[in-house]
Design a protein around this motif. Structure first.
Motif, PDB file in Angstrom:
ATOM      1  N   GLY A  93       4.408 -19.847  61.491  1.00 40.87           N
ATOM      2  CA  GLY A  93       5.789 -20.632  61.824  1.00 40.87           C
ATOM      3  C   GLY A  93       6.662 -19.892  63.062  1.00 40.87           C
ATOM      4  O   GLY A  93       5.380 -20.302  64.302  1.00 40.87           O
ATOM      5  N   VAL A  94       7.428 -20.619  63.417  1.00 43.94           N
ATOM      6  CA  VAL A  94       7.856 -20.752  64.923  1.00 43.94           C
ATOM      7  C   VAL A  94       8.019 -19.356  65.750  1.00 43.94           C
ATOM      8  O   VAL A  94       8.271 -18.441  65.217  1.00 43.94           O
ATOM      9  CB  VAL A  94       9.419 -21.615  64.952  1.00 43.94           C
ATOM     10  CG1 VAL A  94       9.494 -22.688  64.015  1.00 43.94           C
ATOM     11  CG2 VAL A  94      10.274 -20.698  63.754  1.00 43.94           C
ATOM     12  N   TYR A  95       8.611 -19.647  67.127  1.00 41.41           N
ATOM     13  CA  TYR A  95       8.483 -18.112  67.527  1.00 41.41           C
ATOM     14  C   TYR A  95       8.967 -18.016  68.876  1.00 41.41           C
ATOM     15  O   TYR A  95       9.025 -19.356  69.718  1.00 41.41           O
ATOM     16  CB  TYR A  95       6.910 -17.264  67.813  1.00 41.41           C
ATOM     17  CG  TYR A  95       5.919 -18.335  68.098  1.00 41.41           C
ATOM     18  CD1 TYR A  95       5.280 -17.984  69.417  1.00 41.41           C
ATOM     19  CD2 TYR A  95       5.403 -19.596  68.153  1.00 41.41           C
ATOM     20  CE1 TYR A  95       5.081 -18.253  70.854  1.00 41.41           C
ATOM     21  CE2 TYR A  95       4.688 -19.762  69.625  1.00 41.41           C
ATOM     22  CZ  TYR A  95       4.563 -19.493  70.430  1.00 41.41           C
ATOM     23  OH  TYR A  95       3.626 -20.723  70.872  1.00 41.41           O
ATOM     24  N   GLY A  96       9.244 -17.155  69.820  1.00 43.14           N
ATOM     25  CA  GLY A  96      10.033 -17.570  70.207  1.00 43.14           C
ATOM     26  C   GLY A  96       8.608 -17.423  72.226  1.00 43.14           C
ATOM     27  O   GLY A  96       7.650 -16.238  72.091  1.00 43.14           O
ATOM     28  N   THR A  97       9.242 -17.842  73.248  1.00 41.19           N
ATOM     29  CA  THR A  97       8.372 -17.899  74.155  1.00 41.19           C
ATOM     30  C   THR A  97       8.825 -17.836  75.321  1.00 41.19           C
ATOM     31  O   THR A  97      10.460 -17.980  75.863  1.00 41.19           O
ATOM     32  CB  THR A  97       7.140 -18.628  74.642  1.00 41.19           C
ATOM     33  OG1 THR A  97       6.334 -19.100  73.433  1.00 41.19           O
ATOM     34  CG2 THR A  97       6.185 -18.475  75.880  1.00 41.19           C
ATOM     35  N   ILE A  98       8.897 -16.634  76.407  1.00 40.49           N
ATOM     36  CA  ILE A  98       9.345 -15.789  76.883  1.00 40.49           C
ATOM     37  C   ILE A  98       8.818 -16.271  78.914  1.00 40.49           C
ATOM     38  O   ILE A  98       7.590 -15.382  78.880  1.00 40.49           O
ATOM     39  CB  ILE A  98       9.751 -14.558  77.102  1.00 40.49           C
ATOM     40  CG1 ILE A  98      10.226 -13.542  75.760  1.00 40.49           C
ATOM     41  CG2 ILE A  98       9.619 -13.412  78.786  1.00 40.49           C
ATOM     42  CD1 ILE A  98      10.310 -12.063  75.627  1.00 40.49           C
ATOM     43  N   PRO A  99       8.974 -17.200  79.157  1.00 40.74           N
ATOM     44  CA  PRO A  99       8.336 -17.698  80.410  1.00 40.74           C
ATOM     45  C   PRO A  99       8.777 -16.625  81.519  1.00 40.74           C
ATOM     46  O   PRO A  99       8.027 -17.108  82.493  1.00 40.74           O
ATOM     47  CB  PRO A  99       9.045 -19.177  80.119  1.00 40.74           C
ATOM     48  CG  PRO A  99      10.385 -18.756  79.882  1.00 40.74           C
ATOM     49  CD  PRO A  99       9.982 -18.428  78.884  1.00 40.74           C
ATOM     50  N   LEU A 132       8.342 -12.339  69.688  1.00 33.27           N
ATOM     51  CA  LEU A 132       8.322 -12.897  70.229  1.00 33.27           C
ATOM     52  C   LEU A 132       6.590 -12.768  71.338  1.00 33.27           C
ATOM     53  O   LEU A 132       5.567 -12.113  71.478  1.00 33.27           O
ATOM     54  CB  LEU A 132       9.059 -11.934  71.326  1.00 33.27           C
ATOM     55  CG  LEU A 132       9.960 -12.408  71.693  1.00 33.27           C
ATOM     56  CD1 LEU A 132      10.979 -11.541  71.536  1.00 33.27           C
ATOM     57  CD2 LEU A 132      11.078 -13.795  71.517  1.00 33.27           C
ATOM     58  N   GLU A 133       6.308 -13.786  72.691  1.00 36.47           N
ATOM     59  CA  GLU A 133       4.997 -13.281  73.009  1.00 36.47           C
ATOM     60  C   GLU A 133       5.091 -14.221  74.757  1.00 36.47           C
ATOM     61  O   GLU A 133       6.088 -14.863  75.425  1.00 36.47           O
ATOM     62  CB  GLU A 133       4.257 -15.199  72.427  1.00 36.47           C
ATOM     63  CG  GLU A 133       3.663 -15.027  71.224  1.00 36.47           C
ATOM     64  CD  GLU A 133       2.757 -15.506  71.402  1.00 36.47           C
ATOM     65  OE1 GLU A 133       1.984 -16.757  72.266  1.00 36.47           O
ATOM     66  OE2 GLU A 133       1.950 -15.465  69.951  1.00 36.47           O
ATOM     67  N   VAL A 134       4.357 -12.821  75.692  1.00 30.49           N
ATOM     68  CA  VAL A 134       4.855 -13.571  76.932  1.00 30.49           C
ATOM     69  C   VAL A 134       3.957 -13.007  77.337  1.00 30.49           C
ATOM     70  O   VAL A 134       2.831 -12.353  76.703  1.00 30.49           O
ATOM     71  CB  VAL A 134       6.016 -12.273  77.641  1.00 30.49           C
ATOM     72  CG1 VAL A 134       5.280 -10.477  76.663  1.00 30.49           C
ATOM     73  CG2 VAL A 134       6.363 -12.221  78.524  1.00 30.49           C
ATOM     74  N   THR A 135       3.371 -13.655  78.384  1.00 34.10           N
ATOM     75  CA  THR A 135       2.138 -13.572  79.573  1.00 34.10           C
ATOM     76  C   THR A 135       2.864 -12.511  81.105  1.00 34.10           C
ATOM     77  O   THR A 135       3.386 -12.617  81.633  1.00 34.10           O
ATOM     78  CB  THR A 135       1.655 -14.831  80.063  1.00 34.10           C
ATOM     79  OG1 THR A 135       1.123 -16.085  78.683  1.00 34.10           O
ATOM     80  CG2 THR A 135       0.315 -14.456  80.814  1.00 34.10           C
ATOM     81  N   THR A 136       1.509 -12.069  80.895  1.00 32.51           N
ATOM     82  CA  THR A 136       2.184 -10.892  82.052  1.00 32.51           C
ATOM     83  C   THR A 136       1.084 -11.526  83.266  1.00 32.51           C
ATOM     84  O   THR A 136       0.453 -11.829  83.438  1.00 32.51           O
ATOM     85  CB  THR A 136       1.809  -9.129  82.121  1.00 32.51           C
ATOM     86  OG1 THR A 136      -0.615  -9.527  81.246  1.00 32.51           O
ATOM     87  CG2 THR A 136       2.232  -9.022  81.083  1.00 32.51           C
ATOM     88  N   PRO A 137       1.693 -11.073  84.552  1.00 30.51           N
ATOM     89  CA  PRO A 137       0.836 -11.328  85.545  1.00 30.51           C
ATOM     90  C   PRO A 137      -0.177 -10.923  86.078  1.00 30.51           C
ATOM     91  O   PRO A 137      -0.908 -10.146  84.712  1.00 30.51           O
ATOM     92  CB  PRO A 137       1.619 -11.241  86.919  1.00 30.51           C
ATOM     93  CG  PRO A 137       2.885 -11.553  86.131  1.00 30.51           C
ATOM     94  CD  PRO A 137       2.964 -10.722  84.507  1.00 30.51           C
ATOM     95  N   PRO A 138      -1.399 -11.508  86.569  1.00 29.97           N
ATOM     96  CA  PRO A 138      -2.441 -10.989  86.756  1.00 29.97           C
ATOM     97  C   PRO A 138      -2.997  -9.470  87.499  1.00 29.97           C
ATOM     98  O   PRO A 138      -1.979  -8.958  87.725  1.00 29.97           O
ATOM     99  CB  PRO A 138      -3.312 -11.847  87.956  1.00 29.97           C
ATOM    100  CG  PRO A 138      -2.629 -12.505  88.234  1.00 29.97           C
ATOM    101  CD  PRO A 138      -0.805 -12.774  87.824  1.00 29.97           C
TER     102      PRO A 138
END
Length: 167
Positions: A93-99, A132-138
Motif C-alpha cells: 500500500g501507500v507509505y511515506g518517504t522521508i527524504p 515510513l521509510e528513510v535512508t541514512t547517509p553513508p
C-alpha cells in the motif's frame, strides 16, 4: 507542542506544518544538511543551489505534494522533516518517504528529532500509510543517525540507496 528532556537544557519545540512562505528557511537548512553530509564523507556528492531549492520547496508546499514539518524554538526554525507519499507493491500500500530530516547541531539531543518523527508518524496514520521509510547517509560516519532511527522504531530493510542521473 512537544517538550523533551535530556542531558542538555530542556527545550520546548513547537512542531507545525510549513507554509510556502517558509521555503527560504527550509532551503537554508537543506543546504546545512547537505554540507554536513559532504563534509563527513569528504566528497561533493550533492549539487546545491539555494534559490532553486527554495523555488522547489515553495512550489511543492503550494501544490501539497510535499509536507515539511518545522520545529521552532520561539520564532527560530531549528529543524525540519520532509515527507511525501510513495507507492510500491512490496509495501502492501501507500507509505511515506522521508527524504530530508535535519536538526541544527546546537539543538540536537534535546528531543526535537524525536518530536519530528512522532509528528510524521501521526501524519502517516492520518493518511492511511502502511509505514515510513528513510535512508541514512553513508555509514560509519553516520552511526549515530542510524542508532537514532532505530530508537524511533525504524528497522533496517535492506540495501543501499543508489542513484543515476537521467538528465
Amino acid at each position: 507542542m512537544e517538550t523533551a528532556q535530556s542531558n542538555k537544557a530542556t527545550l520546548t519545540a513547537h512542531i507545525q506544518p510549513a507554509l510556502p512562505a517558509d521555503a527560504h528557511v527550509i532551503a537554508a537548512m537543506v543546504g546545512e544538511l547537505l554540507h554536513e553530509i559532504m563534509t563527513a564523507v569528504n566528497d561533493k556528492v550533492f549539487h546545491f543551489d539555494h534559490h532553486e531549492t527554495e523555488a522547489r520547496a515553495r512550489a511543492w508546499l503550494s501544490d501539497g505534494s510535499y509536507l515539511v514539518l518545522l520545529a521552532r524554538d520561539g520564532g527560530a526554525c531549528v529543524g525540519f522533516l520532509a515527507v511525501y507519499q510513495s507507492y510500491a507493491l512490496y509495501t502492501e500500500g501507500v507509505y511515506g518517504t522521508i527524504p530530508e530530516f535535519y536538526v541544527r547541531p546546537s539543538h540536537r539531543s534535546r528531543g526535537i528529532g524525536t518530536a519530528l518523527i512522532a509528528e510524521s508518524k501521526k501524519v502517516g496514520q492520518a493518511r492511511g500509510w502502511r509505514r515510513l521509510e528513510v535512508t541514512t547517509p553513508p555509514l560509519p560516519q553516520f552511526d549515530r543517525t542510524l542508532a537514532f532511527y532505530q530508537r524511533q522504531g525504524f528497522t533496517i530493510s535492506g540495501g543501499r540507496k543508489l542513484k543515476v542521473d537521467v538528465s
